[in-house]
Design an enzyme around this catalytic site. Sequence first.
Site, mmCIF file in Angstrom:
data_model
loop_
_atom_site.group_PDB
_atom_site.id
_atom_site.type_symbol
_atom_site.label_atom_id
_atom_site.label_comp_id
_atom_site.label_asym_id
_atom_site.label_seq_id
_atom_site.Cartn_x
_atom_site.Cartn_y
_atom_site.Cartn_z
ATOM 1 N N CYS A 46 -1.816 -4.493 -5.641
ATOM 2 C CA CYS A 46 -2.319 -5.757 -5.086
ATOM 3 C C CYS A 46 -1.253 -6.852 -5.139
ATOM 4 O O CYS A 46 -0.349 -6.827 -5.989
ATOM 5 C CB CYS A 46 -3.520 -6.258 -5.881
ATOM 6 S SG CYS A 46 -4.990 -5.244 -5.719
ATOM 7 N N GLU B 18 0.839 -1.205 0.000
ATOM 8 C CA GLU B 18 0.000 0.000 0.000
ATOM 9 C C GLU B 18 0.869 1.249 0.000
ATOM 10 O O GLU B 18 2.086 1.204 0.226
ATOM 11 C CB GLU B 18 -0.933 -0.041 1.214
ATOM 12 C CG GLU B 18 -1.889 -1.215 1.117
ATOM 13 C CD GLU B 18 -2.968 -1.230 2.187
ATOM 14 O OE1 GLU B 18 -2.883 -0.474 3.180
ATOM 15 O OE2 GLU B 18 -3.922 -2.023 2.009
ATOM 16 N N CYS C 197 -9.168 -8.205 -7.994
ATOM 17 C CA CYS C 197 -9.886 -6.981 -8.368
ATOM 18 C C CYS C 197 -9.841 -6.803 -9.896
ATOM 19 O O CYS C 197 -9.133 -7.525 -10.610
ATOM 20 C CB CYS C 197 -9.267 -5.776 -7.661
ATOM 21 S SG CYS C 197 -7.735 -5.207 -8.421
ATOM 22 N N GLU D 10 -1.482 -9.856 -6.261
ATOM 23 C CA GLU D 10 -1.439 -10.583 -7.534
ATOM 24 C C GLU D 10 -0.518 -9.882 -8.528
ATOM 25 O O GLU D 10 0.300 -10.505 -9.209
ATOM 26 C CB GLU D 10 -2.832 -10.662 -8.168
ATOM 27 C CG GLU D 10 -3.858 -11.423 -7.356
ATOM 28 C CD GLU D 10 -4.663 -10.537 -6.416
ATOM 29 O OE1 GLU D 10 -4.062 -9.679 -5.728
ATOM 30 O OE2 GLU D 10 -5.894 -10.700 -6.370
#
Length: 142
Positions: free
Chosen positions: A63, A54, A97, A65
């Site tokens: 993310c 983040e 997402c 992934e």
Amino acid sequence: MKIKTKAQQKDLTHELHIKAREARENAHAPYSKRLVGAAIRTSTGDVFSGCNVENASYGGTVCAERVAIWKAVSELGSIEISELVVITDAKEAWPPCGFCRQVLAEFANAKTIIHTGDLKKIQKTFSFKELLPESFNPSHLK
Ligand code: THU
């Protein structure tokens, strides 16, 4: 890779689950406090893992992934993803997402499988096509 038996495939998925869990420990998630881990296997059998990273700007967050995918590409060049596992500690597994689905479209193939789960187990398994039907992908630019 050679055709695998169900037991061999289960072992490979288990290995990705372990790698995703290990990577999740390194998550930098001071804002959402949600730690995510992911691991991919490429069609050449290589495994890469990632955690969410983040950012104080929020928008700069990446993310788990995508971190795993970008690590793989930076090490190997263009890849084909055979399998992905993404896990959190949420009761109901988190699916990738929309941004991650689009990034997956770049490196997925007809057989790419995506598993979502928690720290203990895989909960759901999807084909990439189920997650992103009618994807915009490299074939459109040929
Ligand atoms: N996140 C992931 O790492 N993967 C997903 O599939 C969904 C969301 C991260 C982004 C952010 O750091 C936190 O989870 C909350 O959205």
